[in-house]
Design an enzyme around this catalytic site. Structure first.
Site, short mmCIF file in Angstrom:
data_model
loop_
_atom_site.label_atom_id
_atom_site.label_comp_id
_atom_site.label_asym_id
_atom_site.label_seq_id
_atom_site.Cartn_x
_atom_site.Cartn_y
_atom_site.Cartn_z
N ASP A 215 -10.63 11.01 8.83
CA ASP A 215 -10.32 10.54 7.47
C ASP A 215 -10.96 9.17 7.21
O ASP A 215 -10.33 8.26 6.70
CB ASP A 215 -8.80 10.48 7.28
CG ASP A 215 -8.41 10.58 5.81
OD1 ASP A 215 -9.27 10.94 4.98
OD2 ASP A 215 -7.24 10.28 5.48
N LYS B 288 4.30 0.31 8.29
CA LYS B 288 3.98 1.61 7.68
C LYS B 288 5.20 2.51 7.85
O LYS B 288 5.52 2.95 8.95
CB LYS B 288 2.75 2.21 8.38
CG LYS B 288 2.34 3.55 7.81
CD LYS B 288 0.98 3.99 8.33
CE LYS B 288 0.64 5.39 7.86
NZ LYS B 288 -0.72 5.79 8.24
N GLY C 16 0.83 -1.21 0.00
CA GLY C 16 0.00 0.00 0.00
C GLY C 16 0.86 1.25 0.00
O GLY C 16 2.00 1.24 0.47
N ARG C 17 0.30 2.28 -0.60
CA ARG C 17 1.02 3.55 -0.59
C ARG C 17 0.01 4.66 -0.38
O ARG C 17 -0.96 4.77 -1.13
CB ARG C 17 1.75 3.72 -1.93
CG ARG C 17 2.66 4.92 -1.94
CD ARG C 17 3.39 5.07 -3.24
NE ARG C 17 4.54 4.21 -3.38
CZ ARG C 17 4.85 3.57 -4.50
NH1 ARG C 17 4.09 3.65 -5.56
NH2 ARG C 17 5.94 2.83 -4.57
N GLY C 18 0.20 5.43 0.68
CA GLY C 18 -0.72 6.53 0.96
C GLY C 18 -0.03 7.85 0.77
O GLY C 18 1.05 7.93 0.18
N GLY C 19 -0.66 8.90 1.26
CA GLY C 19 -0.12 10.24 1.12
C GLY C 19 1.14 10.45 1.95
O GLY C 19 1.94 11.34 1.66
N1 LIG Z 1 -2.29 -3.40 8.59
C1 LIG Z 1 -2.41 -3.38 7.25
N2 LIG Z 1 -2.63 -4.53 6.58
C2 LIG Z 1 -2.76 -4.54 5.22
N3 LIG Z 1 -2.67 -3.44 4.46
C3 LIG Z 1 -2.44 -2.27 5.06
C4 LIG Z 1 -2.28 -2.16 6.49
N4 LIG Z 1 -2.08 -0.87 6.81
C5 LIG Z 1 -2.10 -0.20 5.65
N5 LIG Z 1 -2.32 -1.01 4.59
C6 LIG Z 1 -2.43 -0.62 3.17
O1 LIG Z 1 -1.65 0.56 2.93
C7 LIG Z 1 -2.50 1.63 2.49
C8 LIG Z 1 -1.97 2.95 3.02
O2 LIG Z 1 -1.97 2.93 4.46
P1 LIG Z 1 -2.36 4.23 5.30
O3 LIG Z 1 -3.73 4.69 4.87
O4 LIG Z 1 -2.17 3.95 6.73
O5 LIG Z 1 -1.25 5.24 4.76
P2 LIG Z 1 -1.31 6.82 4.68
O6 LIG Z 1 -0.04 7.27 3.98
O7 LIG Z 1 -1.55 7.38 6.03
O8 LIG Z 1 -2.55 7.02 3.71
P3 LIG Z 1 -3.45 8.31 3.47
O9 LIG Z 1 -2.95 8.98 2.23
O10 LIG Z 1 -4.84 7.78 3.32
O11 LIG Z 1 -3.30 9.15 4.67
C9 LIG Z 1 -3.91 1.25 2.99
O12 LIG Z 1 -4.92 1.85 2.19
C10 LIG Z 1 -3.87 -0.27 2.83
O13 LIG Z 1 -4.12 -0.63 1.48
#
Ligand SMILES: Nc1ncnc2c1ncn2[C@@H]1O[C@H](COP(=O)(O)OP(=O)(O)OP(=O)(O)O)[C@@H](O)[C@H]1O
Length: 474
Positions: A281, A185, A164-167
């Site tokens: 969020d 993460k 996964g990749r978020g913001g």
């Molecule tokens: N515990 C987990 N198990 C499986 N996949 C996960 C887990 N935690 C995160 N992911 C995957 O990683 C993605 C990004 O995680 P997360 O939303 O925590 O990151 P972020 O950078 O804070 O994102 P955002 O841009 O929404 O703030 C999630 O949408 C999911 O697909």
């Protein structure tokens, strides 16, 4: 105010945005909504200082805990002349927090490597520094991992392990020596200060949260990049299933179970948790699924703690995800439980319709569904991929709940305790108890504000359209 890259590994139009990103290169136009005179740097500085002083913000609470931690440590030193083996590791943590406090506006990256806490081995759960950390984070057992533990678990952060990749972060699948599957993460976007602040904020909230429907934090690592280690949710996010090729896995009974579970999790955050937490969020990408399709709310990066006596909180920095914003939030920066309830309503619409919160043509599911909801054309709302395979009563409950949750007026939106009752079709209980035992509906600040402006349905739709047009014009 800061600007982040918001590429997701799973295609999604509803990505978390800062104000600048929401309106793509037009930050000034919108920043004037909440704070008109400050430069981005001044604003960010004010925000950080305010959060540090504010004992109700996650970071403020960390500050308070650190003070308590220091005084506890000092009294222990007086009691015993002999230092325990973990003292040096603990002092690394103390230094880390102190440096973060002092240098919140300078580059932590320029500090010598020794300034970063030295991490004991992951097996040292019972060590004293861990106990101190647990105390710091509401007395829960957290594991402090070394970078080599994490590298080993994730095959050195290999691309094959990237799930996964978020913001803010990249998330890697991993496996611990005892076979436990984890999700690491790794906060990798933004300046070092931003990463540190984000890490502490998320850690400060998630470590307090214990519920079957919230993500399970196992521990963290502050060597190299800052990393949070969670239990792996093997099915990934609800968003990736709902809007990806595996949609057929989500039959109606699973969708209903997921809706109930998220509602339970949010109810816990709002009303039963140690502190009153507003997630800020809620979206399908932030709902993870276990093997049994049990939903788990994740990503507490924007979460806020509200003191009991506060009706709401006003934010000067506009963050969240386009498509899920409550009107009072994007117009006035107001944050309270009802802003989460609104986002939950949008999420329910996604579950019912199979449409994303915002589609490729920037059309909002709320705008699309509203006329159908108003005309009670339930059949036209239902995801065609479900065919006729759904429970009419359950669908009815979810539709009614969604419709109430996305009400333009926060006071008319149900609280999460009411949402849970509505979703389960037990609203007769709600009706009979409301008059006698239930808390009376209180007028909120946001309600007064909206009323004062004669914020009617036409204006609401116009605002939504304006929001959409601004984003499209970018
Ligand atoms: N515990 C987990 N198990 C499986 N996949 C996960 C887990 N935690 C995160 N992911 C995957 O990683 C993605 C990004 O995680 P997360 O939303 O925590 O990151 P972020 O950078 O804070 O994102 P955002 O841009 O929404 O703030 C999630 O949408 C999911 O697909």
């Amino acid at each position: 105010m800061h600007f982040r890259d918001h590429k997701k590994s799973h295609a999604s139009n509803s990505q978390r945005l800062s104000i600048g990103e929401a309106f793509n290169h037009k930050p000034k136009r919108l920043s004037s909504l909440f704070a008109s005179s400050s430069s981005a740097h001044d604003l960010r500085h004010l925000e950080l200082e305010k959060e540090k002083e504010d004992t109700t913000s996650p970071r403020g609470v960390l500050e308070a805990f650190m003070k308590e931690f220091d005084s506890h440590h000092q009294s222990e030193s007086h009691e015993s002349e002999v230092s325990c083996p973990s003292t040096s590791a603990r002092s690394h943590w103390t230094k880390f927090f102190k440096l973060w406090k002092k240098k919140s506006f300078k580059r932590l990256g320029s500090l010598p490597p020794l300034s970063v806490p030295k991490i004991p081995k992951w097996k040292s759960r019972s060590s004293r520094e861990n106990q101190a950390l647990c105390k710091l984070y509401n007395f829960r057992s957290l594991v402090t991992f070394s970078l080599s533990d994490i590298r080993h678990a994730t095959n050195n952060f290999s691309n094959e392990n990237l799930i996964g990749r978020g913001g803010f972060a990249e998330v890697y699948k991993g496996c611990l020596p005892d076979g436990q599957l984890i999700a690491v993460k790794k906060l990798s976007k933004g300046t070092t200060d931003e990463k540190t602040a984000g890490f502490l904020s998320e850690l400060g909230v998630i470590a307090h949260v214990h519920h079957p429907n919230t993500a399970k934090l196992i521990g963290c690592c502050v060597e190299g990049e800052m990393q949070l280690v969670f239990e792996l949710s093997p099915l990934g996010s609800l968003g990736s299933l709902l809007h990806g090729s595996d949609k057929n896995k989500l039959n109606w009974s699973r969708r209903y179970k997921i809706a109930l579970g998220i509602a339970d999790g949010l109810l816990y955050l709002h009303e039963s948790c140690h502190r009153r937490i507003i997630h800020r969020d809620i979206k399908s990408e932030n709902i993870l699924l276990t093997d049994n399709f049990d939903p788990q709310i994740c990503d507490f990066g924007l979460a806020k703690w509200l003191p009991e006596q506060w009706t709401h909180h006003n934010v000067s920095k506009f963050e969240g995800t386009f498509g899920y914003f409550a009107p009072e939030y994007f117009m006035h920066g107001i944050v309270d439980e009802k802003t989460d309830v609104y986002s939950f309503g949008v999420l329910l619409l996604e579950i019912i319709t199979g449409h994303p919160a915002v589609n490729d043509f920037q059309q909002s599911v709320v705008l699309w569904a509203k006329p159908l909801l108003d005309a009670n054309h339930i059949k036209d709302l239902i995801d065609p991929s479900l065919g006729d395979n759904y429970d009419r009563e359950q669908v009815g409950c979810v539709v009614v709940t969604a419709s109430l949750c996305i009400d333009q007026s926060p006071i008319l939106r149900p609280r999460m305790s009411q949402v849970v009752t509505l979703l389960r079709g037990e609203d007769h209980v709600l009706r009979s108890t409301k008059a006698s035992r239930g808390r009376p509906l209180q007028r909120t600040y946001s309600q007064e504000l909206l009323d004062a402006q004669e914020y009617n349905s036409t204006k609401y739709l116009r605002d939504l359209k304006r929001h959409e047009q601004l984003a499209l014009a970018a």
